[in-house]
Design a protein around this motif. Structure first.
Motif, PDB file in Angstrom:
ATOM      1  N   GLN A  28       0.830  -1.195   0.000  1.00 62.75           N
ATOM      2  CA  GLN A  28       0.000   0.000   0.000  1.00 62.75           C
ATOM      3  C   GLN A  28       0.868   1.250   0.000  1.00 62.75           C
ATOM      4  OE1 GLN A  28      -3.402  -0.348  -0.219  1.00 62.75           O
ATOM      5  NE2 GLN A  28      -2.924  -2.544  -0.351  1.00 62.75           N
ATOM      6  N   THR A  29       0.305   2.358  -0.464  1.00 60.79           N
ATOM      7  CA  THR A  29       0.992   3.640  -0.451  1.00 60.79           C
ATOM      8  C   THR A  29       0.135   4.653   0.296  1.00 60.79           C
ATOM      9  OG1 THR A  29       0.006   4.313  -2.568  1.00 60.79           O
ATOM     10  CG2 THR A  29       2.132   3.163  -2.650  1.00 60.79           C
ATOM     11  N   GLY A  30       0.698   5.819   0.526  1.00 63.39           N
ATOM     12  CA  GLY A  30      -0.036   6.868   1.218  1.00 63.39           C
ATOM     13  C   GLY A  30       0.693   7.334   2.460  1.00 63.39           C
ATOM     14  N   PRO A  31       0.303   8.476   3.026  1.00 66.71           N
ATOM     15  CA  PRO A  31       1.034   9.073   4.151  1.00 66.71           C
ATOM     16  C   PRO A  31       1.116   8.195   5.388  1.00 66.71           C
ATOM     17  CG  PRO A  31      -0.484  10.657   3.181  1.00 66.71           C
ATOM     18  CD  PRO A  31      -0.794   9.335   2.553  1.00 66.71           C
ATOM     19  N   ALA A  32       0.156   7.296   5.593  1.00 70.03           N
ATOM     20  CA  ALA A  32       0.160   6.444   6.783  1.00 70.03           C
ATOM     21  C   ALA A  32       0.462   4.987   6.450  1.00 70.03           C
ATOM     22  CB  ALA A  32      -1.180   6.550   7.512  1.00 70.03           C
ATOM     23  N   SER A  33       0.940   4.730   5.243  1.00 72.20           N
ATOM     24  CA  SER A  33       1.201   3.352   4.819  1.00 72.20           C
ATOM     25  C   SER A  33       2.417   2.775   5.524  1.00 72.20           C
ATOM     26  CB  SER A  33       1.426   3.310   3.302  1.00 72.20           C
ATOM     27  OG  SER A  33       2.591   4.034   2.955  1.00 72.20           O
ATOM     28  N   ASP A  34       2.520   1.450   5.508  1.00 69.26           N
ATOM     29  CA  ASP A  34       3.695   0.802   6.085  1.00 69.26           C
ATOM     30  C   ASP A  34       4.963   1.192   5.334  1.00 69.26           C
ATOM     31  OD1 ASP A  34       2.132  -0.400   7.978  1.00 69.26           O
ATOM     32  OD2 ASP A  34       2.552  -2.476   7.353  1.00 69.26           O
ATOM     33  N   ALA A  35       4.850   1.413   4.031  1.00 68.94           N
ATOM     34  CA  ALA A  35       6.026   1.813   3.253  1.00 68.94           C
ATOM     35  C   ALA A  35       6.600   3.117   3.802  1.00 68.94           C
ATOM     36  CB  ALA A  35       5.654   1.973   1.784  1.00 68.94           C
ATOM     37  N   ARG A  62       6.050   4.290   6.861  1.00 61.63           N
ATOM     38  CA  ARG A  62       6.503   4.045   8.230  1.00 61.63           C
ATOM     39  C   ARG A  62       7.914   3.430   8.232  1.00 61.63           C
ATOM     40  NH1 ARG A  62       2.090   4.297  12.017  1.00 61.63           N
ATOM     41  NH2 ARG A  62       0.134   4.627  10.888  1.00 61.63           N
ATOM     42  N   VAL A  63       8.186   2.562   7.274  1.00 66.97           N
ATOM     43  CA  VAL A  63       9.530   1.988   7.154  1.00 66.97           C
ATOM     44  C   VAL A  63      10.557   3.086   6.895  1.00 66.97           C
ATOM     45  CG1 VAL A  63      11.002   0.596   5.634  1.00 66.97           C
ATOM     46  CG2 VAL A  63       8.843  -0.340   6.466  1.00 66.97           C
ATOM     47  N   GLU A  64      10.241   3.983   5.982  1.00 69.53           N
ATOM     48  CA  GLU A  64      11.219   4.991   5.583  1.00 69.53           C
ATOM     49  C   GLU A  64      11.458   6.039   6.665  1.00 69.53           C
ATOM     50  OE1 GLU A  64      13.181   4.860   3.073  1.00 69.53           O
ATOM     51  OE2 GLU A  64      12.260   3.029   2.334  1.00 69.53           O
ATOM     52  N   VAL A  65      10.391   6.528   7.289  1.00 71.97           N
ATOM     53  CA  VAL A  65      10.615   7.548   8.311  1.00 71.97           C
ATOM     54  C   VAL A  65      11.238   6.943   9.568  1.00 71.97           C
ATOM     55  CG1 VAL A  65       8.853   9.117   7.414  1.00 71.97           C
ATOM     56  CG2 VAL A  65       8.220   7.434   9.168  1.00 71.97           C
ATOM     57  N   GLN A  66      11.031   5.633   9.784  1.00 74.35           N
ATOM     58  CA  GLN A  66      11.737   4.997  10.896  1.00 74.35           C
ATOM     59  C   GLN A  66      13.239   4.960  10.613  1.00 74.35           C
ATOM     60  OE1 GLN A  66      11.459   0.628  11.820  1.00 74.35           O
ATOM     61  NE2 GLN A  66      10.748   1.373  13.831  1.00 74.35           N
ATOM     62  N   ALA A  67      13.616   4.694   9.369  1.00 77.57           N
ATOM     63  CA  ALA A  67      15.042   4.727   9.012  1.00 77.57           C
ATOM     64  C   ALA A  67      15.603   6.131   9.189  1.00 77.57           C
ATOM     65  CB  ALA A  67      15.239   4.234   7.585  1.00 77.57           C
ATOM     66  N   MET A  88       7.610  15.255   7.259  1.00 79.28           N
ATOM     67  CA  MET A  88       7.605  14.009   8.036  1.00 79.28           C
ATOM     68  C   MET A  88       9.022  13.477   8.225  1.00 79.28           C
ATOM     69  SD  MET A  88       4.336  12.175   6.192  1.00 79.28           S
ATOM     70  CE  MET A  88       4.464  10.623   7.079  1.00 79.28           C
ATOM     71  N   ARG A  89       9.790  13.515   7.176  1.00 80.51           N
ATOM     72  CA  ARG A  89      11.144  12.971   7.248  1.00 80.51           C
ATOM     73  C   ARG A  89      12.004  13.802   8.198  1.00 80.51           C
ATOM     74  NH1 ARG A  89      13.126  10.193   1.771  1.00 80.51           N
ATOM     75  NH2 ARG A  89      14.366   9.210   3.407  1.00 80.51           N
ATOM     76  N   GLN A  90      11.845  15.110   8.127  1.00 85.07           N
ATOM     77  CA  GLN A  90      12.574  15.967   9.056  1.00 85.07           C
ATOM     78  C   GLN A  90      12.140  15.723  10.494  1.00 85.07           C
ATOM     79  OE1 GLN A  90      11.737  19.926   7.451  1.00 85.07           O
ATOM     80  NE2 GLN A  90      13.869  20.088   6.820  1.00 85.07           N
ATOM     81  N   ARG A  91      10.836  15.616  10.709  1.00 82.66           N
ATOM     82  CA  ARG A  91      10.311  15.475  12.072  1.00 82.66           C
ATOM     83  C   ARG A  91      10.770  14.178  12.716  1.00 82.66           C
ATOM     84  NH1 ARG A  91       5.339  13.537  12.790  1.00 82.66           N
ATOM     85  NH2 ARG A  91       4.672  14.342  10.761  1.00 82.66           N
ATOM     86  N   TRP A  92      10.778  13.088  11.948  1.00 86.72           N
ATOM     87  CA  TRP A  92      11.199  11.814  12.533  1.00 86.72           C
ATOM     88  C   TRP A  92      12.710  11.763  12.728  1.00 86.72           C
ATOM     89  CZ3 TRP A  92       8.580   8.530  15.250  1.00 86.72           C
ATOM     90  CH2 TRP A  92       7.190   8.497  15.119  1.00 86.72           C
ATOM     91  N   PHE A  93      13.454  12.407  11.837  1.00 86.43           N
ATOM     92  CA  PHE A  93      14.892  12.532  12.072  1.00 86.43           C
ATOM     93  C   PHE A  93      15.141  13.255  13.394  1.00 86.43           C
ATOM     94  CE2 PHE A  93      18.718  15.089  12.037  1.00 86.43           C
ATOM     95  CZ  PHE A  93      19.697  14.226  11.584  1.00 86.43           C
ATOM     96  N   GLN A  94      14.433  14.346  13.606  1.00 85.97           N
ATOM     97  CA  GLN A  94      14.612  15.120  14.826  1.00 85.97           C
ATOM     98  C   GLN A  94      14.177  14.342  16.056  1.00 85.97           C
ATOM     99  OE1 GLN A  94      12.509  18.710  13.338  1.00 85.97           O
ATOM    100  NE2 GLN A  94      14.363  19.828  13.878  1.00 85.97           N
ATOM    101  N   ALA A 147      -0.542   6.518  15.757  1.00 84.97           N
ATOM    102  CA  ALA A 147      -1.763   6.601  14.958  1.00 84.97           C
ATOM    103  C   ALA A 147      -1.471   7.286  13.634  1.00 84.97           C
ATOM    104  CB  ALA A 147      -2.822   7.350  15.732  1.00 84.97           C
ATOM    105  N   ASP A 148      -2.338   7.039  12.661  1.00 82.40           N
ATOM    106  CA  ASP A 148      -2.149   7.618  11.330  1.00 82.40           C
ATOM    107  C   ASP A 148      -1.984   9.133  11.399  1.00 82.40           C
ATOM    108  OD1 ASP A 148      -2.520   5.045  10.533  1.00 82.40           O
ATOM    109  OD2 ASP A 148      -4.372   5.405   9.399  1.00 82.40           O
ATOM    110  N   ALA A 149      -2.817   9.785  12.193  1.00 81.92           N
ATOM    111  CA  ALA A 149      -2.798  11.235  12.246  1.00 81.92           C
ATOM    112  C   ALA A 149      -1.542  11.781  12.892  1.00 81.92           C
ATOM    113  CB  ALA A 149      -4.019  11.749  13.011  1.00 81.92           C
ATOM    114  N   GLU A 150      -0.825  10.938  13.656  1.00 84.04           N
ATOM    115  CA  GLU A 150       0.384  11.372  14.350  1.00 84.04           C
ATOM    116  C   GLU A 150       1.652  11.061  13.577  1.00 84.04           C
ATOM    117  OE1 GLU A 150       0.167   9.405  18.075  1.00 84.04           O
ATOM    118  OE2 GLU A 150      -1.512  10.603  18.818  1.00 84.04           O
ATOM    119  N   LEU A 151       1.503  10.344  12.463  1.00 82.75           N
ATOM    120  CA  LEU A 151       2.687   9.937  11.713  1.00 82.75           C
ATOM    121  C   LEU A 151       3.312  11.141  10.997  1.00 82.75           C
ATOM    122  CD1 LEU A 151       4.408   7.469  10.988  1.00 82.75           C
ATOM    123  CD2 LEU A 151       3.001   7.197   8.948  1.00 82.75           C
TER     124      LEU A 151
END
Length: 294
Positions: free
Chosen positions: A188-195, A197-202, A268-274, A290-294
């Motif tokens: 799946q794709t989209g702002p709350a997708s697992d794809a 979540r994988v990337e912003v976790q990295a 999102m990428r900046q926020r999770w890096f921080q 939650a999706d809204a917090e991602l």
């Protein structure tokens, strides 16, 4: 400068591959990380390139160890040496942090290549950008990507941004060891997708390492990096934002389509890096929010 001039490179964990021309991308598939990044770089879905076919166009020379790199001063002067000492810092951090998180740790290897490379995930060209291959647990990087960040994406791509790129791919290795790739639904794709979540976790894992990087040391206990400045962090955040889905879509398509996101927005990428930089790797469970917090 980023590295402590007196720090010594271990000589481990980085190898170089020779040049090959006329490569046709194909074969056993490049894997999620490579496919997604390549699609990002060009702004289109290129998963069709991963069908049948084999690499061709000549023989790649055997890999060799990274040479001519000895100290932090070398790392500040040479991009390949910089990757070598980045590897040492990441290894020092994650060899302790991963077991503390309940993850059985094994070191990845970084393969520096030019133009094209054969991997455990298939054949790839430099157009793919940096990527991690779970099948052989190698990080692949053509350092020309840093120039691409500047010329194509408008990023400053200074030394700390370059470290962030390696740290992000090392984060994918940690995810592989943790079983994240096996459990995430990346169809799946989209702002709350697992794809995403994988990337912003990295991204978060890269931030967590950089938050502690000045505490990492060489084999003699000498710190590897100088204190990180606010300007250097801004440089890393600039790179994270530049390769956000929204920025790339706007540049290549003229419009933003969140439903197709696979890496997350620049914000999102900046926020999770921080989040990782400030709070450590324990703050990086992107699958728990939650999706809204991602």
């Amino acid at each position: 400068m980023t590295f402590n001039d007196d720090a010594k490179y271990s000589g481990k964990g980085v190898r170089k591959s020779g040049r090959r021309t006329g490569l046709a991308v194909g074969g056993g598939g490049l894997g999620l990380v490579a496919v997604v990044l390549l699609s990002q770089l060009l702004g289109v879905d290129l998963t069709g390139l991963l069908g049948g076919g084999t690499a061709g166009g000549g023989n790649q020379s055997e890999t060799t160890a990274l040479t001519g790199c000895y100290t932090g001063a070398d790392a500040d002067a040479d991009v390949e040496c910089r990757v070598g000492l980045t590897r040492d810092s990441l290894e020092d951090y994650w060899s302790e942090q991963a077991p503390a998180m309940g993850i059985g740790y094994a070191s990845p290897t970084i393969n520096l290549f030019i133009d094209s490379v054969d991997t455990g995930c298939g054949a790839a060209t430099s157009a793919v950008g940096p990527f991690y291959c779970p099948a052989d647990q190698l990080i692949y990087l053509d350092t020309a990507f840093y120039d691409t960040l500047r010329t194509e994406f408008g990023a400053t791509a200074g030394p700390l941004a370059q470290l962030y790129v390696v740290g992000h791919e090392w984060g994918h290795h940690i995810q592989n060891l943790a079983g994240t790739f096996a459990t995430a639904d990346t169809s799946q794709t989209g702002p709350a997708s697992d794809a995403v979540r994988v990337e912003v976790q990295a991204d978060c894992f890269a931030g967590a390492w950089l938050g502690s990087a000045t505490e990492t040391t060489d084999a003699d206990g000498v710190r590897l990096l100088d204190p990180i400045t606010d300007a250097q962090i801004a440089d890393a955040l600039n790179a994270a934002s530049a390769i956000g889905d929204d920025r790339i879509q706007e540049k290549t398509q003229g419009q933003v389509n969140p439903e197709t996101w696979t890496h997350g927005s620049g914000e999102m990428r900046q926020r999770w890096f921080q989040a990782g930089y400030t709070n450590g790797a324990e703050a990086c469970d992107t699958f728990a929010v939650a999706d809204a917090e991602l």
